[in-house]
Design an enzyme around this catalytic site. Structure first.
Site, PDB file in Angstrom:
ATOM      1  N   SER A 153       0.835  -1.197   0.000  1.00 34.39           N
ATOM      2  CA  SER A 153       0.000   0.000   0.000  1.00 34.39           C
ATOM      3  C   SER A 153       0.873   1.251   0.000  1.00 34.39           C
ATOM      4  CB  SER A 153      -0.961  -0.034   1.182  1.00 34.39           C
ATOM      5  OG  SER A 153      -1.912   0.997   1.058  1.00 34.39           O
ATOM      6  N   ASP A 189      -3.156   6.204  -4.161  1.00 36.74           N
ATOM      7  CA  ASP A 189      -1.951   5.620  -3.544  1.00 36.74           C
ATOM      8  C   ASP A 189      -1.346   4.565  -4.479  1.00 36.74           C
ATOM      9  OD1 ASP A 189      -3.801   3.586  -3.204  1.00 36.74           O
ATOM     10  OD2 ASP A 189      -3.293   3.182  -1.119  1.00 36.74           O
ATOM     11  N   ASP A 224      -1.097   1.325  -4.772  1.00 38.60           N
ATOM     12  CA  ASP A 224      -1.835   0.166  -5.298  1.00 38.60           C
ATOM     13  C   ASP A 224      -3.254   0.544  -5.704  1.00 38.60           C
ATOM     14  OD1 ASP A 224      -2.602   0.442  -2.596  1.00 38.60           O
ATOM     15  OD2 ASP A 224      -3.164  -1.668  -2.464  1.00 38.60           O
ATOM     16  N   ASP A 246      -5.972   1.821  -4.238  1.00 35.70           N
ATOM     17  CA  ASP A 246      -7.239   1.526  -3.556  1.00 35.70           C
ATOM     18  C   ASP A 246      -7.747   2.719  -2.731  1.00 35.70           C
ATOM     19  OD1 ASP A 246      -5.369   1.288  -1.515  1.00 35.70           O
ATOM     20  OD2 ASP A 246      -5.946  -0.742  -0.923  1.00 35.70           O
TER      21      ASP A 246
END
Length: 575
Positions: A149, A301, A303, A305
């Protein structure tokens, strides 16, 4: 430096032929030049938490590497075989822009295939929500995404998804952890069966893009889309692979991309932290918005999500929405659109979390739908969708900048959410309003809610004990009054009990146990205390509210609520 025997025993296991020469050399190097680092790398096993595993990359049991991830994957393979006997097992694997993500993803694919499991592996980095979508779309039993993340560059991670596209929830998470822990490293099957590994890309992308457009667009006119000026940044992450395509295909042509941040890069060179929750992360995007006179700024961000959103206020100044604000405007827009289309039948629900704004409950009652509230984390919202198949999920989110549009993706999804925010902004601009004006009107209609979060960091063993003691005090010596307001109810999610202090009645809490405590005051204020599960922090979430008659009352009401939060913090001695 003296190294404990227990740690040396672990190190010696990693010097056996089960582990490759590269690992042996790295360990010997640490033994002579970095014994402290050696100790940190081996003093414990990197924990496979309920959402998967996240840690620093390197050699050792407390690091992310081919052996720790191989062991996870072997344990998961064994669990899948036990859970679905006689079925041809299928898994999907995605990875983000971090260092080693692609090579670690291939290791994970090799281990699954060596266990006779069919693997769908993305040929290049992809957003996490696309993995959740792929699990369902391809009829997989499980899915893995390699991501940490918005952690610093030296981290990576391993998140596990189940058949429904949601992350693991109890009791499966603990059952899998037990199988992983019972394994020996020598039992990992690393020899790939390449016939069982299939690379996926364009076909999945098209299906995912179409799904996002289907779920997040609502009859916005072509001219409204063309007139919306958007600035977008992927913060060096995976969303660059899809968000520009989704916006273009949906008809948004005036999109400026922050070029310096468009190249995926695991070092995240232009930001301190690639986290859209941090205002600093969107500095370059906000500068570009000023140059281009943009209406809206969106950043995701690494990734893809979570999303951060900035809009122009009544003076035309760019301001960042917090996670609660972006969540309520998106949810309200979805409810409006569903109502317009005649899709609200009384069996629909929205989702939120116990630390997010209570304004979500007001929206639900305003539209006569249910608001299901769970623990922090989208796996619990995904679980609601699975547990209540006769109810239709509209959308939902949490205060930490995550949102989910419909149920095609069962995790927070910055791809569909970016499109949804643009739809709202475009429609508002077309009717002479703005996304910010819409938010202010919601405060008039549903109550003005203001939230604030403080994180108190307490490092080391002493710090952990201090945090523990703070929670003990809040439980055993509860405050009776805060800022001149009586405490009317206390909910303790660790004991699964709540107490109504007005009627002196106890009630049960059905949400799974968690170390969270919530105080409710008689004026509708809410204070939530929660130690972080991943960092040496205790977090306090404050929510206060008041009624306002018109948009003109906003700045006075905001000052009043800000002071209320300040006074609560002072009285609780948290500053």
């Amino acid at each position: 430096m003296h190294i404990e025997k227990a740690i040396l025993d672990k190190v010696n296991v990693w010097l056996t032929p089960t582990f490759d020469n590269e690992t042996h050399e790295a360990i010997r190097e640490m033994m002579t030049t970095a014994p402290k680092e050696l100790e940190d790398s081996f003093y414990k096993n990197l924990e496979f938490g309920t959402g998967g595993m996240r840690g620093i990359m390197g050699v050792g049991t407390n690091r992310i590497n081919k052996y720790t991830l191989g062991k996870n994957t072997q344990g998961l393979s064994d669990y899948l075989k036990k859970s679905f006997p006689g079925e041809q097992l299928k898994v999907a694997i995605a990875y983000d822009c971090r260092h080693n993500s692609n090579t670690l993803a291939k290791v994970v694919a090799d281990v699954f295939s060596a266990n006779g499991i069919k693997v769908f592996l993305f040929s290049d980095m992809r957003p996490t929500p696309e993995l959740s979508f792929a699990v369902k779309y391809l009829g997989c039993h499980s899915g893995i995404v390699l991501t940490a993340s918005h952690n610093p560059p030296e981290y990576n991670g391993y998140k596990v998804y189940w058949q429904d596209g949601g992350q693991l929830v109890p009791p499966q998470d603990n059952e899998i952890i037990q199988m992983i822990e019972a394994l020996d490293y020598s039992e990992i099957k690393f020899e790939a069966n390449n016939d069982l590994i299939e690379y996926i890309d364009v076909q999945l992308d098209e299906a995912f893009i179409n799904s996002a457009i289907e779920n997040a667009t609502f009859n916005t006119s072509a001219s409204a889309k063309e007139n919306l000026k958007i600035v977008f940044t992927s913060l060096h992450g995976t969303s660059i692979k899809l968000v520009p395509d989704v916006l273009a295909k949906a008809g948004y042509s005036d999109v400026e991309i922050v070029k310096e941040q468009a190249e995926p890069n695991g070092n995240f060179p232009t930001v301190k932290s690639p986290n859209p929750e941090e205002p600093e992360a969107l500095t370059m995007a906000l500068d570009l918005a000023e140059k281009t006179n943009a209406d809206i700024v969106i950043g995701t961000d690494p990734d893809s999500d979570r999303l951060g959103v900035a809009v122009r206020d009544t003076e035309g100044k760019m301001i960042l929405l917090n996670g609660n604000q972006s969540m309520v405007v998106m949810t309200h827009f979805l409810l409006q659109q569903w109502k317009k289309q005649g899709k609200l039948t009384g069996t629909e629900f929205i989702g939120s979390t116990i630390v997010s704004t209570p304004m979500m409950l007001e929206l639900a009652s305003g539209y006569d739908v249910e608001c299901k509230v769970g623990l922090t984390g989208f796996k619990w919202i995904a679980k609601f969708i699975k547990d209540f198949p006769n109810q239709k999920f509209i959308g939902g989110g949490e205060e930490s900048f995550g949102f989910m549009v419909g149920d095609a993706v069962r995790d927070k999804d910055a791809v569909a959410s970016t499109l949804l925010v643009c739809e709202m902004a475009a429609q508002a601009k077309e009717k002479g309003s703005s996304l910010y004006q819409e938010l202010l009107q919601m405060y008039v209609n549903f109550g003005f809610y203001k939230e604030h979060l403080i994180s108190i960091t307490k490092k080391g063993i002493e710090g952990a004990n201090e945090i523990k003691q703070m929670m003990v005090d809040l439980r055993e010596n509860p405050m009776k009054e805060i800022n001149g307001q009586r405490v009317v109810c206390i909910e303790d999610y660790q004991s699964s009990k709540g107490r109504d202090l007005i009627n002196n009645e106890e009630f049960g809490i059905t949400i799974p146990k968690s170390n969270v405590l919530i105080y409710y005051l008689e004026d509708g204020s809410k204070i939530c205390a929660r130690p972080s599960g991943t960092e040496p922090k205790i977090k306090f979430y404050f929510s206060v509210n008041c009624a306002i008659e018109s948009i003109n009352d906003v700045s006075e009401a905001e000052n009043y609520l800000d002071n209320k939060i300040k006074n609560i913090i002072a009285e609780m001695r948290l500053n």
